[in-house]
Write a protein that holds these residues in place. Structure first.
Motif, PDB file in Angstrom:
ATOM      1  N   HIS A   1       0.838  -1.204   0.000  1.00 28.79           N
ATOM      2  CA  HIS A   1       0.000   0.000   0.000  1.00 28.79           C
ATOM      3  C   HIS A   1       0.870   1.250   0.000  1.00 28.79           C
ATOM      4  CE1 HIS A   1      -3.748  -2.134   0.813  1.00 28.79           C
ATOM      5  NE2 HIS A   1      -3.113  -2.820   1.735  1.00 28.79           N
ATOM      6  N   GLN A   2       0.295   2.332  -0.462  1.00 32.94           N
ATOM      7  CA  GLN A   2       0.961   3.633  -0.409  1.00 32.94           C
ATOM      8  C   GLN A   2       0.702   4.228   0.983  1.00 32.94           C
ATOM      9  OE1 GLN A   2       2.915   5.263  -2.752  1.00 32.94           O
ATOM     10  NE2 GLN A   2       3.262   6.706  -1.112  1.00 32.94           N
ATOM     11  N   THR A   3       1.701   4.188   1.854  1.00 30.07           N
ATOM     12  CA  THR A   3       1.532   4.721   3.200  1.00 30.07           C
ATOM     13  C   THR A   3       1.793   6.230   3.200  1.00 30.07           C
ATOM     14  OG1 THR A   3       3.836   4.246   3.750  1.00 30.07           O
ATOM     15  CG2 THR A   3       2.196   2.546   4.281  1.00 30.07           C
ATOM     16  N   LEU A   4       1.496   6.855   4.316  1.00 26.04           N
ATOM     17  CA  LEU A   4       1.628   8.296   4.455  1.00 26.04           C
ATOM     18  C   LEU A   4       2.460   8.625   5.689  1.00 26.04           C
ATOM     19  CD1 LEU A   4      -2.181   8.951   3.944  1.00 26.04           C
ATOM     20  CD2 LEU A   4      -0.402   9.351   2.242  1.00 26.04           C
ATOM     21  N   PRO A   5       3.132   9.781   5.695  1.00 25.34           N
ATOM     22  CA  PRO A   5       3.793  10.207   6.934  1.00 25.34           C
ATOM     23  C   PRO A   5       2.720  10.484   7.988  1.00 25.34           C
ATOM     24  CG  PRO A   5       4.440  11.598   5.072  1.00 25.34           C
ATOM     25  CD  PRO A   5       3.340  10.706   4.599  1.00 25.34           C
ATOM     26  N   PHE A   6       2.994  10.148   9.234  1.00 26.65           N
ATOM     27  CA  PHE A   6       2.025  10.341  10.302  1.00 26.65           C
ATOM     28  C   PHE A   6       2.470  11.483  11.206  1.00 26.65           C
ATOM     29  CE2 PHE A   6       0.274   9.379  14.539  1.00 26.65           C
ATOM     30  CZ  PHE A   6      -1.066   9.481  14.223  1.00 26.65           C
ATOM     31  N   GLY A   7       1.664  12.506  11.277  1.00 26.61           N
ATOM     32  CA  GLY A   7       1.954  13.653  12.129  1.00 26.61           C
ATOM     33  C   GLY A   7       1.884  14.939  11.342  1.00 26.61           C
ATOM     34  N   PRO A   8       2.288  16.034  11.986  1.00 30.97           N
ATOM     35  CA  PRO A   8       2.230  17.336  11.306  1.00 30.97           C
ATOM     36  C   PRO A   8       3.107  17.357  10.058  1.00 30.97           C
ATOM     37  CG  PRO A   8       2.682  17.601  13.654  1.00 30.97           C
ATOM     38  CD  PRO A   8       2.766  16.142  13.351  1.00 30.97           C
ATOM     39  N   GLU A   9       2.682  18.117   9.064  1.00 34.49           N
ATOM     40  CA  GLU A   9       3.436  18.229   7.815  1.00 34.49           C
ATOM     41  C   GLU A   9       4.850  18.729   8.120  1.00 34.49           C
ATOM     42  OE1 GLU A   9       3.173  20.554   3.581  1.00 34.49           O
ATOM     43  OE2 GLU A   9       1.328  20.151   4.674  1.00 34.49           O
ATOM     44  N   GLY A  10       5.831  18.018   7.596  1.00 39.43           N
ATOM     45  CA  GLY A  10       7.231  18.379   7.811  1.00 39.43           C
ATOM     46  C   GLY A  10       7.791  17.930   9.145  1.00 39.43           C
ATOM     47  N   ARG A  11       6.956  17.360  10.005  1.00 37.15           N
ATOM     48  CA  ARG A  11       7.412  16.903  11.327  1.00 37.15           C
ATOM     49  C   ARG A  11       6.768  15.570  11.677  1.00 37.15           C
ATOM     50  NH1 ARG A  11       7.789  21.190  15.850  1.00 37.15           N
ATOM     51  NH2 ARG A  11       9.149  19.530  16.536  1.00 37.15           N
ATOM     52  N   ALA A  12       6.849  14.634  10.752  1.00 37.37           N
ATOM     53  CA  ALA A  12       6.234  13.317  10.962  1.00 37.37           C
ATOM     54  C   ALA A  12       6.829  12.647  12.190  1.00 37.37           C
ATOM     55  CB  ALA A  12       6.433  12.446   9.733  1.00 37.37           C
ATOM     56  N   MET A  13       6.023  11.843  12.856  1.00 40.07           N
ATOM     57  CA  MET A  13       6.466  11.124  14.044  1.00 40.07           C
ATOM     58  C   MET A  13       7.339   9.941  13.623  1.00 40.07           C
ATOM     59  SD  MET A  13       2.999  11.144  16.362  1.00 40.07           S
ATOM     60  CE  MET A  13       3.754  10.146  17.639  1.00 40.07           C
ATOM     61  N   GLY A  14       8.549   9.902  14.123  1.00 43.66           N
ATOM     62  CA  GLY A  14       9.467   8.814  13.811  1.00 43.66           C
ATOM     63  C   GLY A  14       8.943   7.482  14.308  1.00 43.66           C
ATOM     64  N   GLY A  15       9.064   6.472  13.480  1.00 38.23           N
ATOM     65  CA  GLY A  15       8.650   5.128  13.861  1.00 38.23           C
ATOM     66  C   GLY A  15       7.189   4.835  13.600  1.00 38.23           C
ATOM     67  N   TYR A  16       6.425   5.841  13.204  1.00 42.33           N
ATOM     68  CA  TYR A  16       4.997   5.654  12.938  1.00 42.33           C
ATOM     69  C   TYR A  16       4.733   5.813  11.453  1.00 42.33           C
ATOM     70  CZ  TYR A  16       4.238   5.972  17.937  1.00 42.33           C
ATOM     71  OH  TYR A  16       4.286   5.737  19.282  1.00 42.33           O
ATOM     72  N   VAL A  17       3.718   5.106  10.981  1.00 47.30           N
ATOM     73  CA  VAL A  17       3.341   5.195   9.580  1.00 47.30           C
ATOM     74  C   VAL A  17       1.829   5.418   9.517  1.00 47.30           C
ATOM     75  CG1 VAL A  17       3.093   2.676   9.318  1.00 47.30           C
ATOM     76  CG2 VAL A  17       3.523   4.075   7.331  1.00 47.30           C
ATOM     77  N   GLY A  18       1.421   6.331   8.634  1.00 47.72           N
ATOM     78  CA  GLY A  18       0.001   6.588   8.445  1.00 47.72           C
ATOM     79  C   GLY A  18      -0.599   5.525   7.546  1.00 47.72           C
ATOM     80  N   LEU A  19      -1.706   4.955   7.995  1.00 43.42           N
ATOM     81  CA  LEU A  19      -2.361   3.942   7.171  1.00 43.42           C
ATOM     82  C   LEU A  19      -2.929   4.604   5.920  1.00 43.42           C
ATOM     83  CD1 LEU A  19      -4.147   1.817   9.909  1.00 43.42           C
ATOM     84  CD2 LEU A  19      -2.018   1.313   8.710  1.00 43.42           C
ATOM     85  N   PRO A  20      -2.812   3.931   4.797  1.00 42.71           N
ATOM     86  CA  PRO A  20      -3.266   4.515   3.535  1.00 42.71           C
ATOM     87  C   PRO A  20      -4.765   4.751   3.505  1.00 42.71           C
ATOM     88  CG  PRO A  20      -2.536   2.253   3.217  1.00 42.71           C
ATOM     89  CD  PRO A  20      -2.271   2.599   4.643  1.00 42.71           C
ATOM     90  N   GLU A  21      -5.155   5.763   2.750  1.00 40.53           N
ATOM     91  CA  GLU A  21      -6.572   6.082   2.615  1.00 40.53           C
ATOM     92  C   GLU A  21      -7.350   4.916   2.021  1.00 40.53           C
ATOM     93  OE1 GLU A  21      -7.525   9.857   0.881  1.00 40.53           O
ATOM     94  OE2 GLU A  21      -5.720  10.749   1.729  1.00 40.53           O
ATOM     95  N   ALA A  22      -6.696   4.066   1.232  1.00 41.69           N
ATOM     96  CA  ALA A  22      -7.366   2.911   0.622  1.00 41.69           C
ATOM     97  C   ALA A  22      -7.934   1.984   1.694  1.00 41.69           C
ATOM     98  CB  ALA A  22      -6.396   2.144  -0.261  1.00 41.69           C
ATOM     99  N   LEU A  23      -7.349   2.007   2.891  1.00 39.42           N
ATOM    100  CA  LEU A  23      -7.846   1.151   3.967  1.00 39.42           C
ATOM    101  C   LEU A  23      -8.989   1.803   4.732  1.00 39.42           C
ATOM    102  CD1 LEU A  23      -4.573  -0.310   5.540  1.00 39.42           C
ATOM    103  CD2 LEU A  23      -6.065  -1.338   3.840  1.00 39.42           C
ATOM    104  N   SER A  24      -9.248   3.076   4.487  1.00 41.33           N
ATOM    105  CA  SER A  24     -10.258   3.785   5.275  1.00 41.33           C
ATOM    106  C   SER A  24     -11.662   3.214   5.088  1.00 41.33           C
ATOM    107  CB  SER A  24     -10.245   5.279   4.957  1.00 41.33           C
ATOM    108  OG  SER A  24     -10.624   5.500   3.624  1.00 41.33           O
ATOM    109  N   ASP A  25     -11.895   2.546   3.980  1.00 42.05           N
ATOM    110  CA  ASP A  25     -13.213   1.962   3.750  1.00 42.05           C
ATOM    111  C   ASP A  25     -13.320   0.542   4.301  1.00 42.05           C
ATOM    112  OD1 ASP A  25     -14.018   4.251   2.439  1.00 42.05           O
ATOM    113  OD2 ASP A  25     -13.392   3.506   0.483  1.00 42.05           O
ATOM    114  N   THR A  26     -12.213  -0.006   4.760  1.00 43.04           N
ATOM    115  CA  THR A  26     -12.226  -1.384   5.246  1.00 43.04           C
ATOM    116  C   THR A  26     -11.698  -1.416   6.676  1.00 43.04           C
ATOM    117  OG1 THR A  26     -10.051  -1.727   4.276  1.00 43.04           O
ATOM    118  CG2 THR A  26     -11.939  -2.428   2.954  1.00 43.04           C
ATOM    119  N   ASP A  27     -12.593  -1.238   7.629  1.00 41.88           N
ATOM    120  CA  ASP A  27     -12.182  -1.214   9.028  1.00 41.88           C
ATOM    121  C   ASP A  27     -11.566  -2.535   9.469  1.00 41.88           C
ATOM    122  OD1 ASP A  27     -12.916   1.390   9.291  1.00 41.88           O
ATOM    123  OD2 ASP A  27     -14.781   0.995  10.347  1.00 41.88           O
ATOM    124  N   GLU A  28     -11.920  -3.630   8.803  1.00 38.73           N
ATOM    125  CA  GLU A  28     -11.348  -4.927   9.164  1.00 38.73           C
ATOM    126  C   GLU A  28      -9.839  -4.931   8.919  1.00 38.73           C
ATOM    127  OE1 GLU A  28     -11.706  -9.452   7.594  1.00 38.73           O
ATOM    128  OE2 GLU A  28     -13.606  -8.432   8.038  1.00 38.73           O
TER     129      GLU A  28
END
Length: 121
Positions: free
Chosen positions: A66-93
């Motif tokens: 999947h295409q993941t996203l930086p997690f946190g404020p723009e330009g200051r992403a939280m190290g060690g964390y990854v934002g779940l892709p929007e493609a998963l937003s429709d599938t809570d499972e």
């Protein structure tokens, strides 16, 4: 720095995908939510985005599929964390599966020790 605010629906969705476990604590963080185990955050909500802290192997598997996203404020992403892709937003499972993997991983880390509060002057 602009911190996005989640809607009530975003907060409800976050709580729905967090594992039901007596060791899990969900608490507010800067207008958003965080899910913790042993004092360590394993998942967070930043606006509508859910971010997770995964093992290296799980993070690589997620990023390969999947295409993941930086997690946190723009330009200051939280190290060690990854934002779940929007493609998963429709599938809570699927989202719940990644949050569960984050919980299982972070539960193996040493408990966070609270810093002593400094005396008031």
């Amino acid at each position: 720095m602009q911190i996005p605010k989640p809607s009530d629906a975003d907060k409800d969705r976050f709580r729905a995908v967090v594992p039901e476990n007596p060791d899990v604590v969900v608490k507010p963080m800067f207008g958003n939510l965080g899910a913790f185990v042993n004092g360590n955050m394993f998942a967070g909500l930043f606006g509508p985005m859910i971010g997770v802290k995964l093992s290296d192997a799980d993070r690589e598997a997620l990023e390969a599929s999947h295409q993941t996203l930086p997690f946190g404020p723009e330009g200051r992403a939280m190290g060690g964390y990854v934002g779940l892709p929007e493609a998963l937003s429709d599938t809570d499972e699927q989202t719940a599966e990644w949050v569960e993997k984050a919980f299982e991983y972070v539960a193996t880390l040493p408990p966070k020790v609270a810093k002593p509060r400094s005396a008031k002057k």
